[in-house]
Scaffold this motif. Structure first.
Motif, PDB file in Angstrom:
ATOM      1  N   LEU A 286       0.853  -1.192   0.000  1.00 28.37           N
ATOM      2  CA  LEU A 286       0.000   0.000   0.000  1.00 28.37           C
ATOM      3  C   LEU A 286       0.887   1.241   0.000  1.00 28.37           C
ATOM      4  O   LEU A 286       1.963   1.255   0.615  1.00 28.37           O
ATOM      5  CB  LEU A 286      -0.899   0.010   1.240  1.00 28.37           C
ATOM      6  N   SER A 287       0.418   2.285  -0.674  1.00 31.57           N
ATOM      7  CA  SER A 287       1.198   3.521  -0.748  1.00 31.57           C
ATOM      8  C   SER A 287       1.209   4.211   0.608  1.00 31.57           C
ATOM      9  O   SER A 287       0.368   3.934   1.465  1.00 31.57           O
ATOM     10  CB  SER A 287       0.611   4.453  -1.803  1.00 31.57           C
ATOM     11  N   GLY A 288       2.187   5.113   0.763  1.00 35.65           N
ATOM     12  CA  GLY A 288       2.297   5.806   2.039  1.00 35.65           C
ATOM     13  C   GLY A 288       3.142   7.042   1.934  1.00 35.65           C
ATOM     14  O   GLY A 288       3.151   7.722   0.884  1.00 35.65           O
ATOM     15  N   CYS A 289       3.871   7.318   3.007  1.00 33.66           N
ATOM     16  CA  CYS A 289       4.627   8.574   3.091  1.00 33.66           C
ATOM     17  C   CYS A 289       5.921   8.322   3.862  1.00 33.66           C
ATOM     18  O   CYS A 289       6.415   9.177   4.561  1.00 33.66           O
ATOM     19  CB  CYS A 289       3.739   9.586   3.807  1.00 33.66           C
ATOM     20  N   THR A 290       6.464   7.088   3.745  1.00 30.45           N
ATOM     21  CA  THR A 290       7.638   6.724   4.541  1.00 30.45           C
ATOM     22  C   THR A 290       8.924   7.170   3.829  1.00 30.45           C
ATOM     23  O   THR A 290       8.950   7.319   2.616  1.00 30.45           O
ATOM     24  CB  THR A 290       7.675   5.196   4.781  1.00 30.45           C
ATOM     25  N   GLY A 291       9.982   7.388   4.601  1.00 27.72           N
ATOM     26  CA  GLY A 291      11.246   7.868   4.027  1.00 27.72           C
ATOM     27  C   GLY A 291      11.169   9.353   3.696  1.00 27.72           C
ATOM     28  O   GLY A 291      10.386  10.087   4.302  1.00 27.72           O
ATOM     29  N   LEU A 292      11.984   9.790   2.718  1.00 27.91           N
ATOM     30  CA  LEU A 292      12.015  11.210   2.339  1.00 27.91           C
ATOM     31  C   LEU A 292      10.820  11.509   1.439  1.00 27.91           C
ATOM     32  O   LEU A 292      10.827  11.203   0.258  1.00 27.91           O
ATOM     33  CB  LEU A 292      13.317  11.550   1.617  1.00 27.91           C
ATOM     34  N   HIS A 297       2.494   9.668  -1.423  1.00 26.35           N
ATOM     35  CA  HIS A 297       2.579   9.442  -2.877  1.00 26.35           C
ATOM     36  C   HIS A 297       3.257   8.105  -3.139  1.00 26.35           C
ATOM     37  O   HIS A 297       3.878   7.525  -2.247  1.00 26.35           O
ATOM     38  CB  HIS A 297       3.359  10.569  -3.569  1.00 26.35           C
ATOM     39  N   LEU A 298       3.122   7.616  -4.366  1.00 29.16           N
ATOM     40  CA  LEU A 298       3.903   6.448  -4.774  1.00 29.16           C
ATOM     41  C   LEU A 298       4.965   6.904  -5.768  1.00 29.16           C
ATOM     42  O   LEU A 298       4.654   7.571  -6.757  1.00 29.16           O
ATOM     43  CB  LEU A 298       3.018   5.389  -5.453  1.00 29.16           C
TER      44      LEU A 298
END
Ligand code: ZN
Length: 321
Positions: A286-292, A297-298
């Motif tokens: 599933l898409s998310g907002c992890t990392g930079l 977004h994907l």
């Protein structure tokens, strides 16, 4: 509505294809070649070649070939052909090979390009074939990203963990397994949304909240989709990485062809593990907002022999099937 979609599909196919179809006869073999006479920077150049030996017909499978890209007679890059199919019917021996070269987004010279094929059929002397190529002009976006404290610290992170992330990924992308032919049919986008918030090969300036800045290329496409959107494998392949990384968060990398990988970043959940074989369209997370990431977004990226290439290119019939 359906008719309009069909017309658009046909136009797209025309835009992507314009395949050159050549039949060339040499001493040791006949060659049927398909490639794109015109190409864009940031795309790839795939060459499909069927070799029909004229002497030692049964030895078709032992054909070896390489593809080299030259600019004004100077060699820029080279790669080997790999086998995608063969034919052993009575009196009809042939082998079909594919080779690919990434075309840098920084190249902008229109003429002077040549693709050189060297082919050795059943141990006979090398045959050399030369194909002309024109590089069309393409504009890329320039943008400035203002990073907050969290993203600044990720971007400037020099920790051993981030270094290990980078070394591991580079080793994966550098691997070329000639037998890894998982899919030659056109790929599919990993999400159904077409809301793009960043494009392939955007020229970026990252401004730190601490004052400094750095430049970089955006290596993929960003789809602005809400957290939790299903992400699907763009093609059949083998999962070669599925883990949480410092800068790209929960990430998946899939191998599709020798030296060709798709990458998916910033996800919130992973549904595959290393070693899994994915089918085209299979749920991988599933898409998310992890990392930079400055928002959910994907990030979808394609790498060919380490170089990032335009993901859109693979939605067309890039292998000329
Ligand atoms: Zn991105």
């Amino acid at each position: 509505m359906k008719k309009a979609a069909l017309i658009i599909a046909c136009l797209l196919a025309f835009f992507y294809l314009q395949a050159e179809d050549l039949s060339i006869k040499k001493d040791s073999a006949a060659f049927e070649i398909k490639y794109s006479r015109e190409a864009f920077p940031g795309d790839a150049q795939f060459v499909r070649m069927t070799v029909i030996p004229l002497k030692n017909k049964k030895e078709a499978a032992r054909t070896k070939a390489s593809l080299t890209l030259l600019l004004d007679g100077r060699e820029l890059s080279s790669s080997d052909f790999y086998r995608i199919s063969g034919n052993n019917k009575k009196n009809n021996f042939s082998v079909t090979l594919l080779a690919a070269i990434p075309l840098s987004t920084w190249w902008d010279q229109k003429d002077g390009w040549t693709l050189k094929i060297k082919c050795s059929v059943c141990d006979s002397a090398d045959e050399t074939l030369e194909l002309p190529m024109t590089l069309l002009h393409k504009d890329f976006v320039s943008e400035t990203l203002w990073l907050d404290g969290k993203n600044t610290s990720i971007k400037t992170d020099v920790s051993p963990r981030r270094q290990q992330d980078i070394e591991k990924l580079n080793a994966i992308l550098a691997a070329t397994d000639k037998t890894a032919v998982w899919q030659t049919a056109p790929f599919n986008a990993p999400v159904s949304s077409n809301r793009r918030t960043s494009f392939f090969a955007d020229r970026r300036i990252y401004k730190y909240n601490t004052g400094g800045s750095t430049t970089g290329l955006h290596h993929g496409i960003d789809y602005g989709v809400p957290e939790g959107t299903e992400v699907h494998a763009c093609a059949r392949g083998k999962v070669v990485l599925a883990e949480d990384r410092v800068s790209t968060g929960y990430s998946v990398v899939i191998e599709h062809l020798p030296g060709l990988y798709s990458l998916y970043y910033h996800m919130s959940r992973l549904d595959v593990k290393e070693g899994d074989i994915t089918e085209e369209g299979q749920l991988i997370g599933l898409s998310g907002c992890t990392g930079l990431a400055t928002g959910p977004h994907l990030h979808w990226e394609m790498r060919l022999y380490m170089q990032s290439v335009s993901p859109d290119y693979f939605l067309g019939n890039f292998t000329f099937e």
